[in-house]
Write a protein that holds these residues in place. Sequence first.
Motif, PDB file in Angstrom:
ATOM      1  N   UNK A 136       0.836  -1.206   0.000  1.00 35.84           N
ATOM      2  CA  UNK A 136       0.000   0.000   0.000  1.00 35.84           C
ATOM      3  C   UNK A 136       0.867   1.250   0.000  1.00 35.84           C
ATOM      4  N   UNK A 137       0.229   2.380  -0.189  1.00 35.07           N
ATOM      5  CA  UNK A 137       0.929   3.660  -0.255  1.00 35.07           C
ATOM      6  C   UNK A 137       1.577   4.014   1.079  1.00 35.07           C
ATOM      7  N   UNK A 138       0.944   3.630   2.204  1.00 31.66           N
ATOM      8  CA  UNK A 138       1.476   3.932   3.533  1.00 31.66           C
ATOM      9  C   UNK A 138       1.875   2.633   4.226  1.00 31.66           C
ATOM     10  N   UNK A 139       3.162   2.533   4.587  1.00 32.85           N
ATOM     11  CA  UNK A 139       3.684   1.369   5.296  1.00 32.85           C
ATOM     12  C   UNK A 139       4.628   1.851   6.393  1.00 32.85           C
ATOM     13  N   UNK A 140       4.677   1.082   7.482  1.00 36.72           N
ATOM     14  CA  UNK A 140       5.616   1.385   8.558  1.00 36.72           C
ATOM     15  C   UNK A 140       6.309   0.092   8.950  1.00 36.72           C
ATOM     16  N   UNK A 141       7.626   0.170   9.069  1.00 38.88           N
ATOM     17  CA  UNK A 141       8.457  -0.964   9.451  1.00 38.88           C
ATOM     18  C   UNK A 141       9.085  -0.621  10.793  1.00 38.88           C
ATOM     19  N   UNK A 142       8.752  -1.378  11.860  1.00 41.01           N
ATOM     20  CA  UNK A 142       9.248  -1.132  13.211  1.00 41.01           C
ATOM     21  C   UNK A 142      10.281  -2.192  13.582  1.00 41.01           C
ATOM     22  N   UNK A 143      11.471  -1.752  13.974  1.00 37.54           N
ATOM     23  CA  UNK A 143      12.500  -2.657  14.478  1.00 37.54           C
ATOM     24  C   UNK A 143      12.300  -2.742  15.991  1.00 37.54           C
ATOM     25  N   UNK A 144      11.876  -3.907  16.482  1.00 35.50           N
ATOM     26  CA  UNK A 144      11.622  -4.051  17.917  1.00 35.50           C
ATOM     27  C   UNK A 144      12.880  -4.468  18.677  1.00 35.50           C
ATOM     28  N   UNK A 145      13.578  -5.481  18.188  1.00 37.35           N
ATOM     29  CA  UNK A 145      14.821  -5.948  18.813  1.00 37.35           C
ATOM     30  C   UNK A 145      15.872  -6.114  17.736  1.00 37.35           C
ATOM     31  N   UNK A 146      17.127  -5.872  18.096  1.00 34.73           N
ATOM     32  CA  UNK A 146      18.212  -6.017  17.135  1.00 34.73           C
ATOM     33  C   UNK A 146      18.375  -4.765  16.304  1.00 34.73           C
ATOM     34  N   UNK A 147      18.924  -4.928  15.108  1.00 40.58           N
ATOM     35  CA  UNK A 147      19.089  -3.794  14.193  1.00 40.58           C
ATOM     36  C   UNK A 147      19.076  -4.316  12.760  1.00 40.58           C
ATOM     37  N   UNK A 148      18.668  -3.440  11.866  1.00 46.55           N
ATOM     38  CA  UNK A 148      18.607  -3.790  10.452  1.00 46.55           C
ATOM     39  C   UNK A 148      19.081  -2.617   9.609  1.00 46.55           C
ATOM     40  N   UNK A 149      19.560  -2.935   8.423  1.00 45.55           N
ATOM     41  CA  UNK A 149      19.809  -1.906   7.418  1.00 45.55           C
ATOM     42  C   UNK A 149      18.744  -2.086   6.342  1.00 45.55           C
TER      43      UNK A 149
END
Length: 191
Positions: A136-149
Amino acid sequence: MRILRAGDHKRMPWKNGKGETVEIAVSPPGAAIDDFDWRISMAAVAEDGPFSIFPGIDRTLAVLDGNGMVLEIDGSAAVLLTTQSTPLAFPADIPVTARLEDGAITDLNVMTRRGGLTHSLTRIEIDAAVRVPLPSRTCLFLCHRGSVSFRRSGETGTLSAGDALLIEDGTATALDIDGEARCYFISIATH
């Protein structure tokens, strides 16, 4: 595309005054508790009690930390939610009571205004490179634990625990993620 750092999330009292919410993102920006179109937040639940009522709102809840809680949703059998449970969707304008299993929990709430918007909430375990579709046009990605690139259309960045990436332009179809983390992906669509 914007990175929302954990230290910048807005803290506010619950609508019913019995706790505190950490607001990750809201639309329109700066919307109050009664006039948002959509809202993504985390809350620490330290005692049993009723949920706040949000007329005309649909909600999905996931337990982020703690030993779980039992939700009694008006007219339905009690449901135990743990950190391993599939996120639970239910109307936010009916009576819901929470009972903690064993101590405080932290939950993730996604709420959208019924009739104009829908949403989905998915837990994703990242342990290598993965491509996440952006439906969809609006998305949110939440990093809860750890880390990502992450990488999308030539833009790159890093998310640590508590950070989120808000995508509101809808020009790309996927987000490339790499790292080791427990994350949550939210898609908000108009209908």
